[in-house]
Write a protein that holds these residues in place. Structure first.
Motif, PDB file in Angstrom:
ATOM      1  N   GLY A 174     -18.010  -0.891  -1.800  1.00  0.00           N
ATOM      2  CA  GLY A 174     -16.652  -0.387  -1.645  1.00  0.00           C
ATOM      3  C   GLY A 174     -15.897  -0.500  -2.957  1.00  0.00           C
ATOM      4  N   ARG A 175     -14.803   0.197  -3.044  1.00  0.00           N
ATOM      5  CA  ARG A 175     -14.060   0.180  -4.304  1.00  0.00           C
ATOM      6  C   ARG A 175     -12.932  -0.853  -4.244  1.00  0.00           C
ATOM      7  N   GLU A 176     -12.627  -1.415  -5.380  1.00  0.00           N
ATOM      8  CA  GLU A 176     -11.484  -2.310  -5.492  1.00  0.00           C
ATOM      9  C   GLU A 176     -10.209  -1.468  -5.582  1.00  0.00           C
ATOM     10  N   ARG A 177      -9.183  -1.949  -4.930  1.00  0.00           N
ATOM     11  CA  ARG A 177      -7.896  -1.243  -4.935  1.00  0.00           C
ATOM     12  C   ARG A 177      -6.882  -2.081  -5.706  1.00  0.00           C
ATOM     13  N   GLY A 178      -6.223  -1.470  -6.628  1.00  0.00           N
ATOM     14  CA  GLY A 178      -5.290  -2.200  -7.462  1.00  0.00           C
ATOM     15  C   GLY A 178      -3.980  -2.497  -6.749  1.00  0.00           C
ATOM     16  N   PRO A 179      -3.139  -3.342  -7.352  1.00  0.00           N
ATOM     17  CA  PRO A 179      -1.835  -3.668  -6.770  1.00  0.00           C
ATOM     18  C   PRO A 179      -0.823  -2.552  -6.996  1.00  0.00           C
ATOM     19  N   LEU A 180       0.241  -2.628  -6.261  1.00  0.00           N
ATOM     20  CA  LEU A 180       1.347  -1.687  -6.440  1.00  0.00           C
ATOM     21  C   LEU A 180       2.160  -2.120  -7.659  1.00  0.00           C
ATOM     22  N   THR A 181       2.300  -1.215  -8.610  1.00  0.00           N
ATOM     23  CA  THR A 181       3.018  -1.532  -9.855  1.00  0.00           C
ATOM     24  C   THR A 181       4.210  -0.614 -10.105  1.00  0.00           C
ATOM     25  N   PHE A 182       4.535   0.246  -9.148  1.00  0.00           N
ATOM     26  CA  PHE A 182       5.643   1.184  -9.330  1.00  0.00           C
ATOM     27  C   PHE A 182       6.378   1.323  -7.998  1.00  0.00           C
ATOM     28  N   ASP A 183       7.653   1.632  -8.067  1.00  0.00           N
ATOM     29  CA  ASP A 183       8.445   1.827  -6.851  1.00  0.00           C
ATOM     30  C   ASP A 183       7.924   3.042  -6.090  1.00  0.00           C
ATOM     31  N   LEU A 184       8.008   2.949  -4.781  1.00  0.00           N
ATOM     32  CA  LEU A 184       7.386   3.966  -3.933  1.00  0.00           C
ATOM     33  C   LEU A 184       8.297   4.275  -2.756  1.00  0.00           C
ATOM     34  N   ASP A 185       8.351   5.539  -2.400  1.00  0.00           N
ATOM     35  CA  ASP A 185       9.143   6.000  -1.255  1.00  0.00           C
ATOM     36  C   ASP A 185       8.197   6.683  -0.282  1.00  0.00           C
ATOM     37  N   VAL A 186       8.096   6.143   0.958  1.00  0.00           N
ATOM     38  CA  VAL A 186       7.166   6.684   1.955  1.00  0.00           C
ATOM     39  C   VAL A 186       7.845   6.730   3.323  1.00  0.00           C
ATOM     40  N   ASP A 187       7.171   7.393   4.255  1.00  0.00           N
ATOM     41  CA  ASP A 187       7.678   7.406   5.628  1.00  0.00           C
ATOM     42  C   ASP A 187       7.489   6.052   6.306  1.00  0.00           C
ATOM     43  N   VAL A 188       6.296   5.445   6.107  1.00  0.00           N
ATOM     44  CA  VAL A 188       5.960   4.197   6.795  1.00  0.00           C
ATOM     45  C   VAL A 188       5.308   3.238   5.813  1.00  0.00           C
ATOM     46  N   CYS A 189       5.751   1.989   5.839  1.00  0.00           N
ATOM     47  CA  CYS A 189       5.129   0.919   5.071  1.00  0.00           C
ATOM     48  C   CYS A 189       4.471  -0.052   6.055  1.00  0.00           C
ATOM     49  N   VAL A 190       3.172  -0.245   5.913  1.00  0.00           N
ATOM     50  CA  VAL A 190       2.411  -1.172   6.762  1.00  0.00           C
ATOM     51  C   VAL A 190       2.123  -2.420   5.955  1.00  0.00           C
TER      52      VAL A 190
END
Length: 540
Positions: free
Chosen positions: A38-54
């Motif tokens: 499987g692939r490694e997923r990096g951390p969130l490093t930028f502001d983000l606007d979405v419909d749903v945050c889990v």
């Protein structure tokens, strides 16, 4: 989220076994050793606007994310460590019907009609797991059909009544196996009759979680690992979640972090008791294992934490033991090895190659927490060791509620958030488990004595005339009284604070039988579950 898991580690070298506490990521278990790439997923490093945050990339959060993304919603998943690093990727892999709580108690609480609806959505969760594996062609998950719930040490006639009740009232597929049939497939002298659930299965849970994460991303969801949620503001139309390096704005928030949500939401975290359970895999056993166990499905021979197991290749995957506090899994390797030898003495002294632990969240009422806490803020948590079907169920229900305004999740409103008692609640759970284990051992010794005595007194030829009352009294006087560990007054189960108690946050009272309590039949005879045995147990 603050990690609380003592993670086990193993090595592929035969005859050795190591463990390490609090290993970053998922730690080293047999599941990690056999995980698909499987692939490694990096951390969130930028502001983000979405419909749903889990918040939380366990099975419940990943299911919510996938289902909302499939419906066209933009979704971001924040995970403090890695996908399925804790209980979602460390459990026994049993995909079962029902809930951790018995259907008899659910029926007593909500009535037969609502209990049937709850059984149906739980079974839809079981089917979702199987369908998702098939539809996405998940590699390395390898579902195997069937689950046996076995009577250990002595025959349990009430199992047949419970199975018939589940079939008649809920449409369950549940068959009775007599002791002879059980022992043909599981050659243990300790086993008697059993209930067989043919639609249950067992899987590789970590590979399922990794496949679910990949399916969510293909649908459009974005998953950020090593990104703990440090704070949230649920007010307003656009809620805000703070991470170490960025902020997320979302119309909806789904909290799916289980026991690790405490630092983020202390009051919510206080409604769960963290329970750590232990799993081991043996070194390859070979022909001895194939001779001892021919049943390919999952097996539970208890109503509590001991023991749940399955064959994986030419190894045994064996679970047992629990702690309400963190514990080094290496301390349990000897005990798990002894449990295997007690059940299957013909295997001899097996070697343990991997031993690990996982921490699950248990609610006072033993039902999952599913619903809308505040406008736009949802929770999916508290699956209590019965999570592979109920996490899928919770993800589906919440996705449909958010995207389609579906009200099925309201079925779980009778199971309110109840304070779990803090350290005292943990102590009650631990004492209850120890008492149940001691009582089972005592009753097993008594049953063994009775069987040996019966063999000594068995007539060589005809059974002879009936025993006279005076002789029966004499025999009874010779018989030792079985040693039983007493339950708390009022029987087993967990007291459920209602009304004012729940609102004022009083500590819930629990009996010493809280870990393995018998079913309490409903008062209405027409809805009554026969017997006093829990037909659906909790594998950890």
């Amino acid at each position: 989220m603050v990690p609380e898991l003592a993670a086990g580690a193993g090595t592929l070298k035969r005859g050795t076994m190591t463990a390490a506490a609090d290993v970053p990521g998922r730690g080293a278990s047999w599941y990690d050793a056999t995980a698909v790439p499987g692939r490694e997923r990096g951390p969130l490093t930028f502001d983000l606007d979405v419909d749903v945050c889990v918040v939380g990339a366990g099975l419940a959060g990943l299911t919510v994310a996938r289902e909302l993304a499939r419906r066209g919603w933009s979704v971001a998943v924040l995970e403090s460590r890695r996908v399925a690093w804790n209980a979602s990727g460390r459990n026994c892999g049993f995909v079962l019907p029902g809930f951790a709580e018995s259907m008899a108690r659910i029926t007593e609480r909500v009535g037969l009609q609502q209990a049937r609806a709850m059984w149906a959505v739980a079974d839809a969760g079981r089917a979702y797991v199987r369908d998702t594996i098939r539809e996405t062609a998940m590699p390395g998950v390898d579902p195997v059909d069937g689950w046996l719930r076995i009577a250990k040490f002595a025959e349990e006639p009430e199992l047949a009544e419970n199975a018939a009740w589940l079939r008649d009232q809920f449409g369950a597929e549940a068959d009775i196996w007599p002791a002879e049939q059980v022992r043909e497939s599981l050659r243990s002298p300790l086993y008697f009759n059993a209930v067989h659930f043919p639609t249950a299965c067992h899987i590789h849970p970590l590979n399922y979680a990794l496949g679910l994460a990949a399916a969510a991303e293909r649908a459009g969801a974005r998953i950020f690992e090593a990104t703990p949620a440090l704070g949230l503001d649920p007010a307003g139309i656009r809620k805000r979640v703070v991470t170490p390096s960025a902020r997320v704005r979302a119309a909806k928030i789904v909290l799916a972090g289980n026991v690790h949500l405490g630092p983020l939401q202390p009051r919510l975290g206080a409604t769960l008791i963290p329970v750590t359970t232990f799993v081991a895999t043996t070194a390859p056993i070979g022909e001895r294992l194939r001779e001892a166990i021919t049943y390919p499905g999952a097996v539970s021979d208890t109503e509590g934490a001991d023991n749940h197991y399955r064959v994986v290749g030419d190894r045994l995957l064996w679970a047992g033991g629990m702690r309400a506090w963190n514990a080094d899994p290496r301390r349990f390797a000897r005990r798990l090895r002894a449990d295997i030898r007690r059940v299957y003495p013909q295997l001899g002294a097996v070697e343990i190659e991997y031993v690990w632990s996982g921490t699950l969240g248990r609610t006072v009422h033993q039902m999952p927490q599913i619903g809308e806490l505040l406008p736009g803020m949802w929770v999916a948590s508290g699956f209590g060791g019965h999570g592979l079907n109920t996490t899928a169920m919770a993800g589906l229900l919440i996705a449909r509620a958010i995207a389609e305004n579906d009200g099925t999740s309201r079925l779980f409103q009778p199971y309110e958030l109840v304070w779990a008692g803090g350290a005292a609640g943990r102590a009650v759970i631990q004492i209850g488990y120890a008492g149940a284990r001691l009582r089972k051992r005592a009753n097993a010794l008594a049953a063994r004595w009775l069987r040996r005595r019966d063999r000594r007194h068995k007539p060589a030829a005809s059974p002879g005339p009936p025993i006279a009352p005076s002789d029966a009294a004499e025999l009874a006087a010779e018989m030792p009284t079985p040693v039983l560990v007493a339950s708390a007054p009022g029987g087993g189960g967990v007291h459920r604070p209602r009304g004012g108690d729940a609102r004022r946050g009083r500590a819930a009272k629990a009996s010493p039988e809280a870990v393995a309590s018998p079913s309490m039949p409903p008062t209405d005879h027409s809805e009554r579950a026969p017997g006093g045995n829990r037909a659906l147990d909790r594998p950890r």
